[in-house]
Design an enzyme around this catalytic site. Structure first.
Site: not given
Ligand code: NAD
Length: 355
Positions: A88, A193, A195-198
């Site tokens: 890292k 949440g 976001g991108n993943v969900a």
């Molecule tokens: P993202 O920032 O696109 O989505 C996060 C979502 O959570 C956003 O829509 C945001 O508005 C919402 N959010 C924030 N605080 C909130 C709350 N208190 N209540 C409800 N919703 C809330 O992030 P992502 O890329 O979708 O990642 C989601 C999670 O998965 C993160 O914890 C990230 O560390 C983890 N993760 C992501 C990846 C990846 O490939 N992007 C890989 C491993 C782990």
């Protein structure tokens, strides 16, 4: 001062854990300082993202972060079946900034060259694809992944999409183990949440017959979920107490804590968020409460698989990401047989693969 490289002796640091190498790269003329930690390279050259963080109180905090995170990558890469070790980078950011200057990325590129290919890095919190394009002018040891859309899937590609697929296969394994059901038809999910993943994950769950309850702090996103997937919308503070079968944390970490634990009705916790357990003892508490927990670093490895498997086709990536489900099933079966928590078994399997 020009760029200098030192290898500080951190063997007395509480987070040291037999790290193989720690490089400190510094150029005081431009205010650049970065720590690159290589934890373990027994399975192959180290891989792990580069974080840019401007809120470290002091150097020790940055060092603690880089050591903890690089060890985490050793375990994550091993558990995902990748032939890579863990490493890292942490760039100590300038106060008040969110992303690195171009000069910082060039300096980082030279630091990566100093390590001669033992470690390659890419995006993480605070760093973007364009930052690695800059580093790529001076080094080969960066992964610059294009995030173009993936043919058959009409949602953004790249790591979040493969993270979503990995979480989906992990959820299927958990539902099969806990409820004995192959499909997700009628299974009730609470997703925190969108976001991108969900957003990709919900699409997969919905297509498999799942019933969704969702929340986000972004009103547009919940509106879209209600329209596209008939999702029931609740307030963020209420999502964890929903009467559902599976809780899917996909926002920030720390959701599972002493306050939330007694209120959780779901029998499975499986989501993308990092560091879902506020404290390690939550794993035992979940087990005692009869809740099956899919360890976060096992289920959310789809993104790292995408990042390190540069050039792999969508089909090949999906095959690798499907293994996340297989590994999780192995974790669940062993945890039950050995009367241990799933978190303990994930670590044990990772260690078996490393040594
Ligand atoms: P993202 O920032 O696109 O989505 C996060 C979502 O959570 C956003 O829509 C945001 O508005 C919402 N959010 C924030 N605080 C909130 C709350 N208190 N209540 C409800 N919703 C809330 O992030 P992502 O890329 O979708 O990642 C989601 C999670 O998965 C993160 O914890 C990230 O560390 C983890 N993760 C992501 C990846 C990846 O490939 N992007 C890989 C491993 C782990």
């Amino acid at each position: 001062m020009a760029l200098t490289f030192t290898y500080p002796d951190l063997s007395n640091h509480p987070a040291f854990d037999n790290h193989e190498k720690i490089l400190c790269a510094e150029d005081t003329d431009i205010g650049f300082k970065a720590y690159i930690a290589l934890h373990n390279t027994r399975r192959g050259p180290a891989r792990g993202g580069c974080r840019y963080w401007a809120s470290y109180e002091n150097d020790n905090e940055a060092i603690g972060d880089v050591l903890r995170l690089s060890k985490g990558m050793t375990f994550k890469n091993a558990l995902a079946g990748l032939q890579y070790g863990g490493g890292k980078t942490v760039i100590v950011g300038k106060k008040g900034t969110k992303n690195p200057d171009p000069a910082f990325m060039e300096a980082l590129g030279h630091a990566l060259n100093e390590l001669g290919g033992a470690y390659e890095t890419g995006e993480d919190v605070g760093t973007r694809t364009e930052d690695f394009r800059i580093a790529g002018h001076v080094t080969d040891y960066v992964s610059v992944k294009s995030l173009e859309k993936v043919g058959a899937v009409d949602l953004a590609g790249g790591p979040p999409l493969y993270t979503a697929f990995g979480v989906y296969y992990g959820i299927k394994a958990a539902v099969k183990f806990k409820f004995g059901q192959d499909s997700l038809k009628g299974i009730r999910f609470a997703v925190k949440g969108l976001g991108n993943v969900a957003s990709s994950l919900c699409k997969l769950l919905y297509a498999d017959g799942a019933k969704l309850t969702v929340c986000d702090i972004d009103a547009e996103k919940v509106k879209m979920a209600a329209e596209l997937w008939g999702a029931r919308v609740v307030r963020p503070e209420d999502i964890i107490v929903q009467n559902v079968d599976v809780y899917v944390p996909c926002a920030l970490g720390g959701d599972i804590n002493a306050q939330s634990l007694p209120l959780i009705k779901a029998k499975v916790i499986a989501g993308a968020a990092n560091n879902q357990l506020a404290t390690p003892d939550m794993a035992t508490a979940l087990k005692e409460q009869g809740i099956l927990y899919a360890p976060d670093y096992a289920i959310n490895a789809g993104g790292v698989i995408n990042v390190v498997e540069i050039g792999a086709s969508h089909e090949d990536l999906i095959k690798k990401v499907q293994n996340i489900g297989t590994t999780l099933m192995e974790i669940f079966v062993r945890a039950e047989r050995e009367d241990k928590t799933t978190a303990e078994i994930a670590d044990i399997i990772a260690l078996e693969r490393i040594f």
